[in-house]
Design an enzyme around this catalytic site. Structure first.
Site, PDB file in Angstrom:
ATOM      1  CE1 TYR A  57     -36.166  10.011  21.418  1.00 37.25           C
ATOM      2  CE2 TYR A  57     -38.217  11.418  21.738  1.00 37.25           C
ATOM      3  CZ  TYR A  57     -37.444  10.235  21.830  1.00 37.25           C
ATOM      4  OH  TYR A  57     -37.986   8.905  22.671  1.00 37.25           O
ATOM      5  CD  GLN A 175     -41.646   6.751  26.006  1.00 36.73           C
ATOM      6  OE1 GLN A 175     -41.144   7.117  24.982  1.00 36.73           O
ATOM      7  NE2 GLN A 175     -41.696   7.829  27.278  1.00 36.73           N
ATOM      8  NE  ARG A 208     -38.382   1.916  15.734  1.00 36.26           N
ATOM      9  CZ  ARG A 208     -37.239   1.458  15.950  1.00 36.26           C
ATOM     10  NH1 ARG A 208     -36.575   1.042  14.863  1.00 36.26           N
ATOM     11  NH2 ARG A 208     -36.662   1.677  17.133  1.00 36.26           N
ATOM     12  NE  ARG A 225     -39.880   4.592   8.929  1.00 37.46           N
ATOM     13  CZ  ARG A 225     -40.800   5.021   8.278  1.00 37.46           C
ATOM     14  NH1 ARG A 225     -42.042   4.756   8.677  1.00 37.46           N
ATOM     15  NH2 ARG A 225     -41.055   5.930   7.404  1.00 37.46           N
TER      16      ARG A 225
HETATM   17  N1  LIG Z   1     -38.471   5.342  24.963  1.00 40.65           N
HETATM   18  C1  LIG Z   1     -37.923   5.195  23.646  1.00 40.65           C
HETATM   19  O1  LIG Z   1     -36.714   4.419  23.719  1.00 40.65           O
HETATM   20  C2  LIG Z   1     -38.684   5.481  22.552  1.00 40.65           C
HETATM   21  C3  LIG Z   1     -38.226   4.715  21.285  1.00 40.65           C
HETATM   22  C4  LIG Z   1     -39.063   5.284  19.991  1.00 40.65           C
HETATM   23  C5  LIG Z   1     -40.020   5.977  20.378  1.00 40.65           C
HETATM   24  N2  LIG Z   1     -40.379   6.869  21.434  1.00 40.65           N
HETATM   25  C6  LIG Z   1     -41.497   8.017  21.626  1.00 40.65           C
HETATM   26  O2  LIG Z   1     -42.733   7.085  21.075  1.00 40.65           O
HETATM   27  C7  LIG Z   1     -43.183   8.129  19.772  1.00 40.65           C
HETATM   28  C8  LIG Z   1     -43.810   7.313  18.774  1.00 40.65           C
HETATM   29  O3  LIG Z   1     -42.878   6.264  18.169  1.00 40.65           O
HETATM   30  P1  LIG Z   1     -42.792   6.029  16.837  1.00 40.65           P
HETATM   31  O4  LIG Z   1     -42.320   7.312  16.188  1.00 40.65           O
HETATM   32  O5  LIG Z   1     -41.925   4.793  16.500  1.00 40.65           O
HETATM   33  O6  LIG Z   1     -44.555   5.760  16.601  1.00 40.65           O
HETATM   34  P2  LIG Z   1     -45.340   5.307  15.515  1.00 40.65           P
HETATM   35  O7  LIG Z   1     -46.464   6.035  15.823  1.00 40.65           O
HETATM   36  O8  LIG Z   1     -45.434   3.809  15.762  1.00 40.65           O
HETATM   37  O9  LIG Z   1     -44.621   5.578  14.262  1.00 40.65           O
HETATM   38  C9  LIG Z   1     -44.587   6.788  13.663  1.00 40.65           C
HETATM   39  C10 LIG Z   1     -44.553   7.020  12.064  1.00 40.65           C
HETATM   40  O10 LIG Z   1     -45.785   6.246  11.488  1.00 40.65           O
HETATM   41  C11 LIG Z   1     -46.167   7.175  10.409  1.00 40.65           C
HETATM   42  N3  LIG Z   1     -47.611   7.526  10.807  1.00 40.65           N
HETATM   43  C12 LIG Z   1     -47.977   8.733  11.844  1.00 40.65           C
HETATM   44  N4  LIG Z   1     -49.324   8.825  11.898  1.00 40.65           N
HETATM   45  C13 LIG Z   1     -49.727   8.007  10.945  1.00 40.65           C
HETATM   46  C14 LIG Z   1     -50.976   7.825  10.558  1.00 40.65           C
HETATM   47  N5  LIG Z   1     -52.049   8.633  10.889  1.00 40.65           N
HETATM   48  N6  LIG Z   1     -51.427   7.266   9.506  1.00 40.65           N
HETATM   49  C15 LIG Z   1     -50.369   6.528   8.761  1.00 40.65           C
HETATM   50  N7  LIG Z   1     -48.928   6.609   9.300  1.00 40.65           N
HETATM   51  C16 LIG Z   1     -48.680   7.465  10.317  1.00 40.65           C
HETATM   52  C17 LIG Z   1     -45.203   8.262  10.115  1.00 40.65           C
HETATM   53  O11 LIG Z   1     -44.257   7.533   9.397  1.00 40.65           O
HETATM   54  P3  LIG Z   1     -44.319   7.444   7.891  1.00 40.65           P
HETATM   55  O12 LIG Z   1     -45.260   8.396   7.221  1.00 40.65           O
HETATM   56  O13 LIG Z   1     -42.828   7.960   7.489  1.00 40.65           O
HETATM   57  O14 LIG Z   1     -44.543   5.884   7.480  1.00 40.65           O
HETATM   58  C18 LIG Z   1     -44.532   8.349  11.655  1.00 40.65           C
HETATM   59  O15 LIG Z   1     -43.149   8.966  11.503  1.00 40.65           O
HETATM   60  C19 LIG Z   1     -41.831   8.877  19.433  1.00 40.65           C
HETATM   61  O16 LIG Z   1     -41.933  10.028  18.868  1.00 40.65           O
HETATM   62  C20 LIG Z   1     -41.191   9.020  20.694  1.00 40.65           C
HETATM   63  O17 LIG Z   1     -41.645  10.030  21.501  1.00 40.65           O
HETATM   64  C21 LIG Z   1     -39.613   6.457  22.436  1.00 40.65           C
END
Ligand SMILES: NC(=O)c1ccc[n+]([C@@H]2O[C@H](COP(=O)([O-])OP(=O)(O)OC[C@H]3O[C@@H](n4cnc5c(N)ncnc54)[C@H](OP(=O)(O)O)[C@@H]3O)[C@@H](O)[C@H]2O)c1
Length: 319
Positions: A57, A175, A208, A225
């Site tokens: 990251y 994960q 996302r 995205r």
């Molecule tokens: N292992 C892997 O390959 C892999 C891949 C991806 C992620 N991950 C891990 O999983 C975590 C989560 O994945 P993700 O970032 O895709 O998760 P997500 O929770 O689906 O999306 C995060 C996005 O949602 C929005 N958000 C967050 N909280 C919110 C709320 N309370 N209300 C409304 N919108 C909200 C924000 O974007 P906006 O406000 O810009 O819309 C934020 O950047 C990552 O940080 C990472 O640690 C792992």
């Protein structure tokens, strides 16, 4: 906050995990560290004791900032710390590497960036087709024996790949991605993990951010995205229509859309903890309530059907 045991480990993790991918400028753009650091502090105040990051990251940036913050606040021991290795970015163009010597080097580098003497959960970020599992196992045995890693996990693997690794070392956790808009793991990975007592920490529970409830017909989602078929045009329109209907269900349960979508994933008994992607304190404050309870069965299926249809309509419209 509710807590639960992660697979076969002795780790009692919060059902919401704090995800650090947002400190990856190549995907999310420049995210200011100040509000991000405040959100880690807010998470701790709200009972979140589980953080997920990766060396990849921001090519070390997320681990470095997290390490600085935990050191400054003296909060390292209050968190169960998970990180990942796989992408070698230190040595020319980024490429996968899970060889014995590389794993030992990657772990040492992560420990230094995180300013800690141990990683609680060390995960392989993805499948490496060209390194034999026994070589990975040999590195893991050394790290465990040195006390540098407590438990090992994997990410983005299917059951056959986990089977291969499990012949050589204990896989404590998977994960994978999982949300109302991405249910691929329900058929094979989740039953496999339930059968073998492997914890599951799902990423992208809000797809996302699309399931966050903060987008409307006038929204233009930019950045990486925007390339996804559900994030623009007709595809987005179908998803937003479903979100409007889901918001009525959320209101009946006194939840926001983000809390409802997060609770939907946590209602699946195979899911240990949902990893929330966080840039600012409002993000984590806006999802933790999801962990307080699970959804009624009828509501879970109602939402599953609503978004399955919306996704299929969206993909057809996007063709
Ligand atoms: N292992 C892997 O390959 C892999 C891949 C991806 C992620 N991950 C891990 O999983 C975590 C989560 O994945 P993700 O970032 O895709 O998760 P997500 O929770 O689906 O999306 C995060 C996005 O949602 C929005 N958000 C967050 N909280 C919110 C709320 N309370 N209300 C409304 N919108 C909200 C924000 O974007 P906006 O406000 O810009 O819309 C934020 O950047 C990552 O940080 C990472 O640690 C792992």
């Amino acid at each position: 906050m509710k807590y639960t045991r992660l697979g076969p480990t002795d780790l009692n993790v919060s059902r919401i995990c704090f995800g650090c991918w947002q400190l990856s400028p190549s995907f999310w753009g420049e995210v200011p560290v100040g509000p991000w650091a405040e959100s880690v502090r807010a998470a701790l105040d709200l009972g979140v004791n589980f953080i997920d990051t990766a060396d990849a990251y921001g090519d070390g940036h997320a681990e470095t900032e997290l390490g600085k913050l935990l050191k400054q606040d003296g909060t390292r021991d209050q968190f169960i710390l998970a990180t990942k290795f796989y992408w070698n970015f230190a040595d020319g163009p980024r490429h996968p590497n899970t060889t014995h010597d590389y794993i030992l080097r990657a772990c040492e580098a992560s420990l230094q960036r995180l300013q800690t003497d141990r990683i609680d959960l060390y995960q392989i970020h993805a499948w490496d087709a060209i390194t034999r599992p026994h070589e990975v196992a040999r590195a893991f045995a050394t790290l465990k024996q040195q006390g540098k890693v407590r438990w090992f996990g994997v990410s983005n693997l299917n059951p056959e790949q986990m089977d291969l690794y499990r012949k050589h070392f204990e896989v404590s956790c998977l994960q994978p991605p999982y949300s109302l808009l991405d249910r691929n793991i329900e058929a094979r990975e989740l039953p496999y993990c339930l059968t073998h007592n492997i914890g599951v920490i799902n990423y992208s529970p809000l797809y996302r951010g699309l399931l966050g409830g903060h987008y409307n017909a006038d929204s233009i989602i930019t950045g990486n995205r925007a390339n996804g078929p559900l994030f623009h045009g007709e595809g987005l329109r179908h998803i937003l229509t479903a979100i409007d209907q889901a918001k009525a269900i959320a209101a009946e349960l006194n939840l926001s859309m983000a809390e409802l979508a997060m609770r939907w994933t946590l209602t699946n008994p195979a899911i240990t903890s949902a990893i929330a992607g966080v840039r600012k304190p409002e993000h984590i404050k806006g999802v933790v309530k999801a962990a307080d309870a699970v959804l009624p069965q009828r509501t879970w299926h109602q939402l599953a059907n609503l978004f399955a249809k919306a996704k299929s309509d969206a993909l057809a419209a996007a063709k």
